[in-house]
Design an enzyme around this catalytic site. Structure first.
Site, short mmCIF file in Angstrom:
data_model
loop_
_atom_site.label_atom_id
_atom_site.label_comp_id
_atom_site.label_asym_id
_atom_site.label_seq_id
_atom_site.Cartn_x
_atom_site.Cartn_y
_atom_site.Cartn_z
N ASP A 1 -2.32 -23.56 0.70
CA ASP A 1 -1.61 -22.76 -0.29
C ASP A 1 -0.91 -23.73 -1.24
O ASP A 1 0.01 -24.45 -0.84
CB ASP A 1 -0.57 -21.88 0.43
N VAL A 2 -1.35 -23.76 -2.50
CA VAL A 2 -0.81 -24.76 -3.44
C VAL A 2 0.65 -24.50 -3.81
O VAL A 2 1.29 -25.36 -4.41
CB VAL A 2 -1.67 -24.88 -4.72
N ASN B 1 -7.18 -26.12 -10.36
CA ASN B 1 -7.77 -24.90 -10.91
C ASN B 1 -7.11 -23.61 -10.41
O ASN B 1 -7.12 -22.61 -11.12
CB ASN B 1 -9.28 -24.87 -10.57
N TYR C 1 2.29 -16.13 -17.52
CA TYR C 1 1.02 -16.88 -17.50
C TYR C 1 0.95 -17.83 -18.70
O TYR C 1 0.58 -19.00 -18.55
CB TYR C 1 -0.12 -15.87 -17.53
N LYS D 1 0.83 -21.86 -18.43
CA LYS D 1 -0.30 -22.63 -18.95
C LYS D 1 0.15 -23.61 -20.05
O LYS D 1 -0.46 -24.67 -20.22
CB LYS D 1 -1.40 -21.69 -19.45
N1 LIG Z 1 -10.74 -15.84 -15.78
C1 LIG Z 1 -10.42 -16.20 -17.02
O1 LIG Z 1 -10.76 -15.50 -18.02
C2 LIG Z 1 -9.63 -17.46 -17.26
C3 LIG Z 1 -9.39 -17.87 -18.57
C4 LIG Z 1 -8.67 -19.04 -18.78
C5 LIG Z 1 -8.21 -19.77 -17.71
N2 LIG Z 1 -8.46 -19.34 -16.44
C6 LIG Z 1 -7.94 -20.15 -15.34
O2 LIG Z 1 -9.03 -20.57 -14.53
C7 LIG Z 1 -8.58 -20.71 -13.18
C8 LIG Z 1 -9.47 -19.90 -12.25
O3 LIG Z 1 -9.48 -18.55 -12.66
P1 LIG Z 1 -10.47 -17.49 -11.99
O4 LIG Z 1 -10.56 -16.36 -12.92
O5 LIG Z 1 -11.70 -18.18 -11.52
O6 LIG Z 1 -9.58 -17.04 -10.72
P2 LIG Z 1 -9.99 -16.24 -9.39
O7 LIG Z 1 -11.41 -15.78 -9.44
O8 LIG Z 1 -8.91 -15.24 -9.14
O9 LIG Z 1 -9.91 -17.38 -8.25
C9 LIG Z 1 -8.68 -17.95 -7.97
C10 LIG Z 1 -8.88 -19.01 -6.90
O10 LIG Z 1 -7.59 -19.59 -6.62
C11 LIG Z 1 -7.31 -19.44 -5.21
N3 LIG Z 1 -5.87 -19.27 -5.02
C12 LIG Z 1 -5.08 -18.24 -5.42
N4 LIG Z 1 -3.83 -18.45 -5.01
C13 LIG Z 1 -3.82 -19.64 -4.35
C14 LIG Z 1 -2.82 -20.39 -3.69
N5 LIG Z 1 -1.55 -19.96 -3.63
N6 LIG Z 1 -3.16 -21.56 -3.12
C15 LIG Z 1 -4.45 -22.01 -3.17
N7 LIG Z 1 -5.43 -21.35 -3.79
C16 LIG Z 1 -5.11 -20.17 -4.36
C17 LIG Z 1 -8.12 -18.21 -4.78
O11 LIG Z 1 -8.39 -18.17 -3.38
P3 LIG Z 1 -7.36 -17.50 -2.32
O12 LIG Z 1 -6.92 -16.20 -2.90
O13 LIG Z 1 -8.14 -17.41 -1.05
O14 LIG Z 1 -6.23 -18.48 -2.18
C18 LIG Z 1 -9.41 -18.47 -5.58
O15 LIG Z 1 -10.19 -19.45 -4.94
C19 LIG Z 1 -7.12 -20.28 -13.17
O16 LIG Z 1 -6.27 -21.41 -13.32
C20 LIG Z 1 -7.02 -19.40 -14.40
O17 LIG Z 1 -5.71 -19.33 -14.88
C21 LIG Z 1 -9.16 -18.22 -16.19
#
Ligand SMILES: NC(=O)c1ccc[n+]([C@@H]2O[C@H](COP(=O)([O-])OP(=O)(O)OC[C@H]3O[C@@H](n4cnc5c(N)ncnc54)[C@H](OP(=O)(O)O)[C@@H]3O)[C@@H](O)[C@H]2O)c1
Length: 273
Positions: A70-71, A96, A172, A176
């Protein structure tokens, strides 16, 4: 997730950590790195999801090592880095893990428009804890591990194009923006040790988060479709577009303190529904 295995693409490039690597963008990055010769550890909280991701990758000829952590927890991050130390010197850390919960600062609600609904403090703390403090905790350990091993490395932080402000995203966007600030600060602090720090800022991702939300809410789907047409390239980013940007940041010896925006040209500053 189209990472293809290329055995000639520099196998043995070193140890890489991808937080939030069990699904979504993190998994796409991890698979791309594994396919280009990195020894990749994926970290997230859900061990079963990590193992399922690693099994699926293995079936495609890609090796990912699951490590639950857990980060947002200092102790958990310390434990993760103890585990990593047993695998060899860390060369690449991709920060990430992150998630958004939408809330307006205060909004007028109710049929008579007399009710005020405020941004809940716990939602603020949850997003800042994950998207900003989590990056700080992991980045601090990664830099210490690289310094202790005496091997220069790279930290890639995933920011977002919403970091300059975005409707309904106080926590958020602030987190960021903080990630960009940490990137620039760490780049100047760690440059003398040969450690580079780069941010990659995706626009909207055509990933599982968007697809699930749009499938559950036709109004959201229609809104996002209108928004997509405002993007110069009229497309959302693919997860692989970001994965290749992360790999580029990892490889380019002159990049540090930069934010690579990968967003199809971006959205206008303010888009009205
Ligand atoms: N989706 C978009 O449109 C978008 C756009 C710009 C930037 N981003 C950024 O890209 C990154 C990934 O986004 P995503 O959409 O792929 O997210 P996602 O599908 O919700 O995946 C999030 C990942 O982070 C892990 N996570 C969540 N809480 C955590 C914790 N406390 N400790 C360790 N791991 C944790 C989750 O696994 P667990 O729940 O098992 O921990 C999962 O592996 C993020 O930083 C997001 O802000 C996303």
């Amino acid at each position: 997730m189209n990472a293809s295995v290329n055995p000639d693409s520099g196998a043995g490039r070193g140890l890489a950590l991808v937080t939030g690597g069990s699904r979504g963008l993190g998994l796409a990055i991890a698979r791309h790195l594994a396919g280009t010769g990195w020894d990749v550890v994926i970290a997230a909280r859900d061990q079963k999801a990590l193992e399922a991701a690693a099994d699926e990758a293995a079936a495609d000829g890609l090796r990912l090592h699951p490590a639950s952590a857990d980060v947002t927890s200092e102790a958990s991050v310390a434990g993760l880095f103890e585990e990593l130390a047993g695998r060899g010197p860390l060369r690449l850390c991709v920060n990430n893990a992150g998630r958004n919960f939408n809330h307006q600062l205060v909004r007028v609600a109710g049929a008579d428009r007399r009710e005020l609904r405020a941004h809940p403090t716990d939602a603020w703390e949850r997003v800042i804890g994950l998207c900003l403090t989590g990056v700080f905790l992991v980045g601090r350990h990664a830099a210490a591990a690289m310094l202790a091993a005496g091997t220069p490395g790279v930290i890639v932080n995933i920011s977002s194009t919403v970091r300059s402000g975005s409707y309904g995203q106080s926590a958020y966007a602030a987190a960021k923006a903080g990630v960009e600030s940490l990137t620039r600060t760490w780049a100047v602090e760690l440059g003398e040790y040969g450690i580079r720090v780069v941010a990659v800022a995706p626009g909207v991702l055509d990933g599982s988060t968007l697809r699930e939300r749009s499938a559950a809410n036709p109004r959201h789907a229609a809104y996002m479709e209108r928004l997509r047409r405002q993007v110069p390239l009229q497309r959302w980013c693919e997860e692989d577009d970001i994965a290749t940007a992360v790999a580029f940041a990892a490889d380019n010896p002159s990049l540090t303190g930069n934010v690579l925006e990968v967003d199809g040209g971006g959205l206008p500053k303010r888009v009205y529904d």
